[in-house]
Design an enzyme around this catalytic site. Structure first.
Site, PDB file in Angstrom:
ATOM      1  CE1 TYR A 282      -1.991  -2.693   6.753  1.00 51.72           C
ATOM      2  CE2 TYR A 282      -0.835  -1.761   8.633  1.00 51.72           C
ATOM      3  CZ  TYR A 282      -2.013  -2.171   8.032  1.00 51.72           C
ATOM      4  OH  TYR A 282      -3.198  -2.050   8.694  1.00 51.72           O
TER       5      TYR A 282
ATOM      6  CD1 TRP B 262      -3.580   2.526   8.847  1.00 52.50           C
ATOM      7  CD2 TRP B 262      -5.052   4.227   8.971  1.00 52.50           C
ATOM      8  NE1 TRP B 262      -4.807   2.001   9.175  1.00 52.50           N
ATOM      9  CE2 TRP B 262      -5.723   3.026   9.268  1.00 52.50           C
ATOM     10  CE3 TRP B 262      -5.770   5.414   8.992  1.00 52.50           C
ATOM     11  CZ2 TRP B 262      -7.090   3.001   9.571  1.00 52.50           C
ATOM     12  CZ3 TRP B 262      -7.114   5.373   9.303  1.00 52.50           C
ATOM     13  CH2 TRP B 262      -7.769   4.175   9.578  1.00 52.50           C
TER      14      TRP B 262
END
Ligand SMILES: Nc1nc2c(c(=O)[nH]1)N[C@H]1C(S)=C(S)[C@@H](COP(=O)(O)OP(=O)(O)OC[C@H]3O[C@@H](n4cnc5c(=O)[nH]c(N)nc54)[C@H](O)[C@@H]3O)O[C@H]1N2
Ligand SMILES: Nc1nc2c(c(=O)[nH]1)N[C@H]1C(S)=C(S)[C@@H](COP(=O)(O)OP(=O)(O)OC[C@H]3O[C@@H](n4cnc5c(=O)[nH]c(N)nc54)[C@H](O)[C@@H]3O)O[C@H]1N2
Ligand SMILES: [Mo]
Length: 775
Positions: free
Chosen positions: A122, A124
């Site tokens: 996970y 960005w």
């Protein structure tokens, strides 16, 4: 001299500036002997200062210069080891690193199967659509191993993503194709914003945006007479130009306030019965709860006053003032990143339904509006480039925030969305493009969890705590050091991201790292499909180009686009999406819920039988409430000067620190009671851990609340110690690692309870940005 007929972009490009993009906006930049020079996109009405983190970050010593292997892993081989995060690193060549890793991946696959590899990864990462680290790692694991255990949902909206399909329909329709800033500027009478819409948050958008439009829109709405009401613990959650009334409440009590507003509307006959009858299901069951017919407790203003700390008269007056108006109810992501986070999402929809405005321009339910720059805008009329991840043959997954639970309890049972599931037994964790030591809660527990695996692999551009806990650390390029395509589904510009600098040290693109591994594992051609990075960009661009051509829009070939630097993308009309269509004809345009309507009572959710998420929105008191040893509520929200932990060593982020630490804010009265003054260093602590922070006193912080943004790099005073003091101010040493409920198991990191005291000891140095010791 640039000619006056030039578009500003063209002039800039001629001066040696090149186009690039990031999650914090489109920009141009050029390398000079003194360093990188960055200029925001000239078409951006409200450019983002976070761009200023780039120049100092590019060649900072926090960057990783070469592949490294943890000494214990190198000497003793894979296996559980609590030396992770404490050990030395041994520099190795790329050949050696890739050979070791290819061998270890093959060992785990052959001995335990791909179901023993956690590749959720996970995070960005960076904005480019090809060098998108998560897509790259997933594609690689699918190709080389046949799959991996994945994660579902996000830290952003773990609870909302699961509850919304049961009660309203498609999550993306609600967030990305609903009420826009344009509609608000033109139509809203009242914007009732739970958790606000801080401009610092909409400055960021995944994939990058060319225009930050929020500031102007709120100004225009207000100039037209729109009233903004901010409900939340911090006055700064709406910008000054909104001219908002601030209704300060106890954190995580919004559901009680929403119930009382709805109760007042119903008691005074001000709710929209016709709307409820035509567009919703289950209102009568909910009304029995609201009025207390089913449990003896009317959820009226007097009841809510005791829970929320808002005066009953204020609640009643607010409710009356909403009736008959074009009201937009906004609920920030933050509210659902807390215990029972499903409830404010559901109750926000229910309040908006009772007001009868859902589906009207500028009215209804604006869930998460303002949280990220790509909400509240028009959708593009053509698809943007994306990299295919291939097929994952492993069906197993975890809700993303259950990572420590998974690693600490292999085989353990848990509930999720109506199912009883079991955690897999993970031997190898592969991370590229995220920072669990930023995003996860209870970091001391996370350290234990990571000590249980055989091998932890991390691709990083800098020495984050996650990299420091890895066994194999592979240095990757940062976005400025490679070419890519920048785009988001809600921004009208496709950007040719030009390379601006050479890779730092021996850093390689994630793609090249995976291509090298794939080759060693005998699946090179399947992974690369024979393409270089540049050829991939051309390939991914073609999908968008063909779609442009099909609708008769300018569709230049790749070379022309690349020289031009940007390409305008046509957008779909601002038509209110599915909710508008549903309002216009609820039979022809049924929602994708089981009933086709808004579900104020959900038979599906009721059938799951979870005490912590019943069949209709309800007030469920949280477990983690202020008490003698932890009397203050910590709000751990998003940082203004960076995206999460990214480039915390950059100039703009560093400028915001006080004596090198992250800055907390608290009310002067709470500070006075503890002998704390503005500018002191404080220690924030609870039973899970402790950290230091600088402190500013601020009357815009509700009394009883301390705010400390996320993103300061975890920096233990003594890594050898368990629960060592984080000297830098990472709030996730304090937060709780528990799910929102058995329904969604979302992240609850936004709030927890703590105590604070003045820190009078010698200030320990910040070490987080120094490379670890190499053997
Ligand atoms: N207490 C608390 N915790 C929270 C939250 C909260 O409100 N409170 N919010 C949560 C939310 S909403 C989110 S989304 C998460 C965010 O959590 P993350 O997305 O994990 O945080 P980032 O700092 O963006 O991490 C991205 C990492 O990717 C690296 N990176 C950048 N580009 C590349 C690349 O090209 N390749 C590779 N391999 N790496 C790259 C960066 O250096 C950085 O370390 O945090 C969550 N955590
Ligand atoms: N500058 C910057 N912008 C970002 C990010 C970043 O890292 N930096 N991260 C992006 C990401 S990934 C996401 S998901 C979004 C997150 O968007 P959000 O989750 O909405 O953002 P936060 O800043 O965490 O929280 C917003 C505000 O909610 C308020 N709040 C907290 N608890 C409560 C409560 O119980 N009740 C009420 N009424 N209010 C409460 C807090 O005062 C807080 O300032 O932000 C995005 N934008
Ligand atoms: Mo997020």
């Amino acid at each position: 001299m640039p000619q006056t007929t030039d578009r500003p972009e063209e002039a800039a490009l001629r001066d040696g500036f090149r186009q690039h993009s990031s999650h914090w906006g489109v920009f141009t930049a050029r390398m000079r002997p003194e360093g990188l020079e960055v200029r925001p996109h000239p078409g951006d009405p409200d450019p983002n200062a976070i761009l200023e983190n780039f120049p100092a970050a590019l060649r900072h010593e926090a960057r990783i210069a070469q592949p490294m292997v943890r000494r214990g892993w190198l000497e003793r081989g894979p296996g559980p080891d609590d030396r992770r995060g404490r050990d030395e690193f041994v520099p190795v060549s790329w050949d050696k690193a890739l050979e070791l890793l290819a061998g270890e991946l093959s060992r785990v696959r052959d001995r335990h199967g791909a179901g023993a590899v956690f590749g959720g990864s996970y995070g960005w990462a960076s904005a480019g659509r090809f060098h998108h680290a998560q897509s790259q790692v997933h594609r690689f694991l699918n190709t080389a191993l046949g799959g991996y255990v994945r994660s579902v949902n996000s830290y952003s909206s773990g609870a909302a993503t699961v509850i919304v399909p049961h009660i309203l329909g498609d999550y993306e329709d609600l967030t990305k194709h609903n009420v826009t800033w344009e509609q608000m500027a033109e139509h809203s009478d009242v914007v009732l914003a739970f958790g606000g819409m801080a401009l610092k948050n909409s400055m960021v958008a995944g994939g990058g945006i060319s225009q930050h439009v929020e500031r102007g829109a709120m100004e225009r709405a207000r100039a037209r007479g729109c009233r903004f009401v901010l409900v939340g613990p911090l006055r700064s959650d709406l910008p000054e130009e909104a001219g908002a009334e601030w209704l300060s409440l106890r954190p995580n009590t919004d559901t009680a306030l929403m119930l009382a507003l709805t109760h007042t509307l119903v008691a005074e006959g001000l709710h929209d019965r016709a709307f409820l009858d035509r567009y919703t299901t289950g209102w009568p069951v909910f009304e029995d709860y609201l009025t207390g017919r089913s449990d003896g407790q009317p959820k009226d203003a007097a009841w809510a006053a005791g829970i929320t700390g808002v005066a009953a008269e204020e609640i009643v007056a607010l409710a009356r003032s909403l009736a008959g108006k074009r009201v937009l109810v906004v609920v920030a992501h933050a509210l659902q990143r807390a215990e029972h986070g499903e409830q404010p999402v559901w109750m926000g929809m229910t309040l908006a339904a009772a007001l009868g405005q859902i589906g009207l321009p500028g009215g209804g339910y604006g869930y998460a509006l303002g949280a990220i720059g790509y909400y509240g805008r028009r959708y593009n009329a053509v698809p943007v480039p994306t990299l295919s991840q291939g097929r994952n043959k492993i069906a197993d997954f975890i809700p993303v925030a259950r990572i420590s639970d998974m690693l600490l309890n292999p085989g353990g049972a848990y509930r999720y969305n109506g199912q009883t599931r079991h955690y897999p037994d993970i031997k190898l964790v592969y991370w590229a493009g995220g920072n669990p030591f930023h995003h996860h809660q209870d970091l001391n527990r996370l350290r234990q969890a990571f000590s249980r695996v055989d091998t932890l692999v991390v691709h990083e551009l800098a020495w984050t705590a996650t990299a420091r806990h890895a066994d194999i650390v592979l240095p990757c390029t940062m976005t400025l050091e490679r070419e890519d395509l920048g785009a988001s589904s809600n921004d009208p510009l496709l950007v040719a991201m030009h390379k601006l600098a050479e890779p730092y040290g021996q850093a390689r693109d994630d793609y090249d790292i995976f291509a090298g591994l794939a080759e060693r594992m005998g699946v090179g051609p399947a992974f690369t499909e024979g393409r270089t990075s540049r050829q991939w960009l051309e390939h991914l661009y073609e999908r968008t180009r063909a779609a442009l051509e099909a609708i008769g829009a300018p569709a230049p070939g790749f070379e022309e686009f690349w020289q031009q630097g940007t390409l305008p993308l046509p957008q779909a009309p601002d038509d209110g999406g599915k909710l508008r269509a549903f309002r216009e004809d609820p039979e022809a345009n049924r929602l994708s819920t089981p009933s086709g309507r808004l579900e104020i009572y959900s038979e599906t959710v009721a059938r799951f039988g979870e005490a912590d998420c019943p069949g209709h929105p309800a007030w469920l008191p949280p477990e983690d409430v202020p008490r003698a040893e932890a009397p203050l509520v910590l709000v751990a929200n998003q940082p203004a000067t960076r995206l999460h932990s990214q480039l915390d060593f950059g100039g703009h982020s560093q400028d915001s620190k006080h004596r090198g630490r992250e800055v907390a804010r608290m009310h002067p009265a709470d500070a006075a009671a503890r002998g704390i003054q503005d500018g002191d260093v404080i220690r924030l602590f609870n039973e899970r851990g402790a950290c230091l922070a600088g402190v500013r006193l601020d009357e815009g912080v509700r009394q009883g609340v301390v705010q400390l943004a996320t993103g300061a790099w975890y920096d233990p005073a003594d890594p050898e110690e368990d629960k060592s003091l984080c000297v830098h101010g990472n709030p996730n040493v304090l937060t709780r690692d528990v799910g929102t409920s058995n329904l969604a198991q979302g992240c609850t990191g936004q709030l927890t309870t703590i105590e604070v005291e003045r820190f009078d000891g010698n200030l320990p140095p910040i070490q987080a940005f120094r490379p670890p010791q190499a053997a």
